[in-house]
Structures are given as structure tokens and as C-alpha cells.
Design an enzyme around this catalytic site. Structure first.
Site, PDB file in Angstrom:
ATOM      1  N   ARG A  50       0.804  -1.237   0.000  1.00 41.80           N
ATOM      2  CA  ARG A  50       0.000   0.000   0.000  1.00 41.80           C
ATOM      3  C   ARG A  50       0.831   1.279   0.000  1.00 41.80           C
ATOM      4  NH1 ARG A  50      -2.865  -3.476   3.588  1.00 41.80           N
ATOM      5  NH2 ARG A  50      -4.821  -4.187   2.666  1.00 41.80           N
ATOM      6  N   LYS A 104       3.027  10.945 -11.714  1.00 42.26           N
ATOM      7  CA  LYS A 104       2.117  10.143 -12.529  1.00 42.26           C
ATOM      8  C   LYS A 104       2.783   8.802 -12.813  1.00 42.26           C
ATOM      9  CE  LYS A 104      -0.934  12.808 -15.468  1.00 42.26           C
ATOM     10  NZ  LYS A 104      -1.105  13.297 -16.845  1.00 42.26           N
ATOM     11  N   GLU A 147       8.882  16.912 -25.718  1.00 45.18           N
ATOM     12  CA  GLU A 147       8.320  17.393 -24.459  1.00 45.18           C
ATOM     13  C   GLU A 147       8.920  18.740 -24.065  1.00 45.18           C
ATOM     14  OE1 GLU A 147       5.809  16.148 -23.015  1.00 45.18           O
ATOM     15  OE2 GLU A 147       5.720  13.989 -23.411  1.00 45.18           O
ATOM     16  N   LYS A 172       7.291  22.417 -15.131  1.00 44.26           N
ATOM     17  CA  LYS A 172       6.449  21.307 -14.696  1.00 44.26           C
ATOM     18  C   LYS A 172       6.258  21.323 -13.187  1.00 44.26           C
ATOM     19  CE  LYS A 172       5.154  16.584 -15.223  1.00 44.26           C
ATOM     20  NZ  LYS A 172       5.319  15.298 -15.962  1.00 44.26           N
ATOM     21  N   GLU A 201      -4.370  16.762 -11.409  1.00 46.77           N
ATOM     22  CA  GLU A 201      -4.835  17.047 -12.766  1.00 46.77           C
ATOM     23  C   GLU A 201      -6.337  17.350 -12.825  1.00 46.77           C
ATOM     24  OE1 GLU A 201      -4.709  14.672 -16.864  1.00 46.77           O
ATOM     25  OE2 GLU A 201      -2.717  14.948 -16.046  1.00 46.77           O
ATOM     26  N   ASN A 233      -0.619  17.956 -21.299  1.00 48.65           N
ATOM     27  CA  ASN A 233      -0.929  16.917 -22.280  1.00 48.65           C
ATOM     28  C   ASN A 233      -1.168  17.476 -23.683  1.00 48.65           C
ATOM     29  OD1 ASN A 233      -0.850  14.620 -20.529  1.00 48.65           O
ATOM     30  ND2 ASN A 233      -2.786  15.297 -19.660  1.00 48.65           N
ATOM     31  N   HIS A 249      -1.324   9.720 -28.175  1.00 50.34           N
ATOM     32  CA  HIS A 249      -1.631   8.418 -27.585  1.00 50.34           C
ATOM     33  C   HIS A 249      -2.438   7.554 -28.541  1.00 50.34           C
ATOM     34  CE1 HIS A 249      -1.067   9.846 -23.124  1.00 50.34           C
ATOM     35  NE2 HIS A 249       0.066   9.683 -23.765  1.00 50.34           N
ATOM     36  N   HIS A 267       7.349   7.505 -27.772  1.00 58.62           N
ATOM     37  CA  HIS A 267       6.335   8.390 -27.199  1.00 58.62           C
ATOM     38  C   HIS A 267       6.524   9.831 -27.682  1.00 58.62           C
ATOM     39  CE1 HIS A 267       3.549  10.212 -24.401  1.00 58.62           C
ATOM     40  NE2 HIS A 267       4.522  10.932 -23.868  1.00 58.62           N
TER      41      HIS A 267
END
Length: 375
Positions: free
Chosen positions: A122, A144, A186, A228, A238, A246, A253, A266
Site C-alpha cells: 500500500r 504520474k 516534451e 512542470k 490534474e 498533455n 496516444h 512516445h
């Protein structure tokens, strides 16, 4: 080299705040022990990165006698099956709740190790050690974490922040040129969505970046991470402004999912997807044709694709875009530009405008840019 020679940024998230260390030889000079709570450390990397940097990281963490887990390399392995390999070895080694996982690699390793850390018992500590430009400026920062599903990229994951991010810019020297360019997608994004001055700097310094000029690379990484970090601090989960990170990703994607994970890097898919977002921003009247073309020209200068796959129809794009994480109440929300240096998240567009975006002649746009630049 001392810690004083390393640039330290902070992701300000109250009790979950953490530093980003940026510099050459930061592996040897970063304060690792400050971010390790227990006595167990597990380094998770892949078959490509392990021969390059695993020994160095193990040496820095020798006091903990770290366990190593080496995974197969590639986006196609960002799956439940690979994730289970991490859990298997953690359990076999009797790792407890104070274990610290070290994610040594690119975005795939960082995403999977972060997700494993979020899930194992956890939640356990982890440190991001990104080795690609894309992971250094984007995926390692912000918490993320995810794996891919055959129907959609990064659809299964969690928000889970690392204890620290350690970026050694020297690792860029071992990065294939294609991977470096993928990371630049990016970097360019940050200029488009949040910093027009940085975008102009990239226009003037792209050749220095491609030549791996140390000062230029460090500045680009620092500026990207600072942008960022600011956005993540304002919107960790988000619910608002973070979605602007994004830009181009909904289209990109779709490309990755349709072509098969790993067929396009990517960053390559994001580049082509961002050109589509620029085109739609232009069609909506948000930016001028000249501003759109500056964006396309910069992606071309970064040696990135600006034309989506020719085997993808508008219907194919829409099928995949309907599964995007930003979809709400059946509406596809897109990240577009309000102006150069400012992005918005919106569903306020007509079906006709989206259709025109999906069917635009991107080959002609690219050819015009290449002709005007003399390429």
C-alpha cells in the site's frame, strides 16, 4: 564535483514536497541517504540501462547492499506481466514497508517502478533516476505512474510522488539520437503551453541541443523541470491546469495505441500529435498560421515527425481518443493553444473542426516548412 554545483529545484506539495537534483555527475554527489528511510534498497532498471549505470548507482548505495531487478527494455513491456516481475522479487526478498525502490531508466521504468511503489504494501518510498531526456524533463516529475492497456496508453496507474528526482545530464551522452529527439518533443511542449520566451530560446538553440552542448542541455532541462514543478504544485491531481501538460497527447496516444506500443517512440507520437493540436488551434482562430508554422518548423528542426501515420483514418483516431483520460461525460476534451505560450483544456469546438483537423494535409504543411527553411 560537490552538491553546490548541482541545481536543486523543489516540487512544492506540502508534506509530499521533494527535490529535483540536476547536474553532471549528480549520481555521485546527490544526498541519497536523505531520501532513504529504511535499510532495504532495490534498484529497478532494464537490460539497456543496466550495463551503463547500474554499477555506479550500486556503488553509491553500497551501504544498503541493494537488490537489483533488471527488466526487459521497451514500451511493449509496460504491462501487468512485467509489473508482476517486480512484485515477485520484492516478496521473495522479504522487502518490508520501509524499502526504497530506485527507478533507474527512462519513462517506462519510471512509470512502472512508481506504480509498483504505490501498490506494494500500500505504498513504499521510491526515487526517480531518469536516464533519457524525455524522462528527465517530463515523466520523472509529478508523480504520474502507470502501465499500458491494449485499449489505451497509461490507463491503469496512480498519482504517487517520489522522494527525490536525480538527473545526471551526462547520461544524455549515451542516448541514441532518435531517443534524444523524442525527448525534445516534451521540451518544445513547455514553450508552447507556458513560456513563449523559452520557445523562442529553443528556436535559437536547437542546433546546440542536438550537438549535446552541455550548457544548452542543462538549461533546457532546468527550464522544463521548473515549469512542470510549478504546474504540478498548483494542480497535483490534474483537476485543472495540469492537464495542459498533455498538449498533443490525446492525438499522440491514439497513434501509439493504434500502431502498437513502441512502434513510434512516445516523443515522436507527441510531436505529430502536437502538430495536430497546433493545426486545430489555428482552425479555431486561436493562433495565426505563422505561429502554427513556427511550431511545425521547430519540431522539424528537432528531427521529429510532424505527419501522423498515413494508415490512420479520422474514424480510427476518434475510436482511440474516446478512451482518453480527459474525456468527461462522453466529451473529448482537448489541450489546445489559446495563444503561443498559453494552453487551454476545452471541449468547446465543433465536430466539423475536429474532423478538419483529423483530415488536414500534414504532408503538405511539412513540405512547405522544409522548403521555406531550405531543407
Amino acid at each position: 564535483m560537490s552538491l553546490a554545483s548541482i541545481k536543486t529545484l523543489t516540487v512544492d506539495l506540502a508534506e509530499r514536497s521533494y527535490p529535483i537534483y540536476i547536474g553532471q555527475e549528480s549520481y555521485q554527489t546527490s544526498p541519497w541517504a536523505e531520501h532513504i528511510k529504511g535499510k532495504q534498497v532495490v534498484i529497478v532498471t532494464n537490460t539497456t540501462v543496466a550495463p551503463l549505470y547500474l554499477a555506479t548507482i550500486k556503488q553509491q548505495l553500497a551501504a544498503y547492499q541493494p537488490l537489483e531487478i533488471i527488466l526487459p527494455d521497451g514500451e511493449s513491456f509496460k504491462t501487468w506481466e512485467t509489473l508482476q516481475l517486480i512484485f515477485d522479487q520484492l516478496l521473495q526478498a522479504h522487502c518490508d514497508r520501509k524499502v526504497t525502490l530506485v527507478a533507474l531508466g527512462g519513462g517506462v521504468i519510471g512509470d512502472m517502478v512508481g506504480f509498483a511503489a504505490a501498490c506494494y504494501q500500500r505504498g513504499v518510498n521510491f526515487i526517480q533516476v531518469p536516464t533519457t531526456l524525455l524522462s528527465q524533463v517530463d515523466s520523472s516529475v509529478g508523480g504520474k505512474t502507470a502501465i499500458n492497456h491494449p485499449l489505451g496508453k497509461n490507463m491503469i496507474g496512480a498519482f504517487y510522488q517520489p522522494q527525490a528526482v536525480i538527473i545526471d545530464t551526462h547520461s544524455l551522452s549515451t542516448l541514441p539520437a532518435k531517443e534524444f529527439s523524442a525527448g525534445l518533443a516534451e521540451v518544445i511542449k513547455y514553450g508552447l503551453i507556458a513560456d513563449a520566451d523559452f520557445f523562442a530560446w529553443l528556436e535559437n538553440n536547437m542546433q546546440a541541443l542536438l550537438a549535446l552542448d552541455a550548457a544548452a542541455c542543462r538549461y533546457a532541462i532546468e527550464r522544463s523541470c521548473a515549469i512542470k514543478a510549478r504546474i504540478v504544485a498548483a494542480d497535483e491531481r490534474e483537476n485543472g491546469v495540469r492537464a495542459t501538460l498533455n498538449l498533443g497527447h490525446t492525438f499522440g496516444h491514439a497513434i501509439e495505441t493504434e500502431q502498437g506500443y513502441g512502434a513510434w517512440l512516445h516523443g515522436e507520437a507527441v510531436a505529430a500529435g502536437t502538430v495536430m493540436a497546433l493545426q486545430m488551434s489555428y482552425l479555431l482562430g486561436n493562433i495565426s498560421a505563422a505561429q502554427r508554422d513556427r511550431g511545425i518548423a521547430l519540431f522539424i528542426a528537432a528531427r521529429l515527425p510532424v505527419v501522423p501515420p498515413q494508415n490512420m483514418s479520422a474514424a480510427t483516431f476518434l475510436q482511440h481518443m474516446a478512451l482518453d483520460k480527459k474525456v468527461q461525460d462522453g466529451q473529448i476534451r482537448l489541450v489546445l493553444l489559446a495563444e503561443l505560450g498559453q494552453a487551454i483544456v476545452t471541449a468547446e469546438y465543433s465536430a466539423e473542426c475536429l474532423q478538419q483537423t483529423l483530415t488536414s494535409d500534414y504532408q503538405a504543411l511539412a513540405a512547405a516548412m522544409q522548403q521555406s527553411s531550405g531543407r
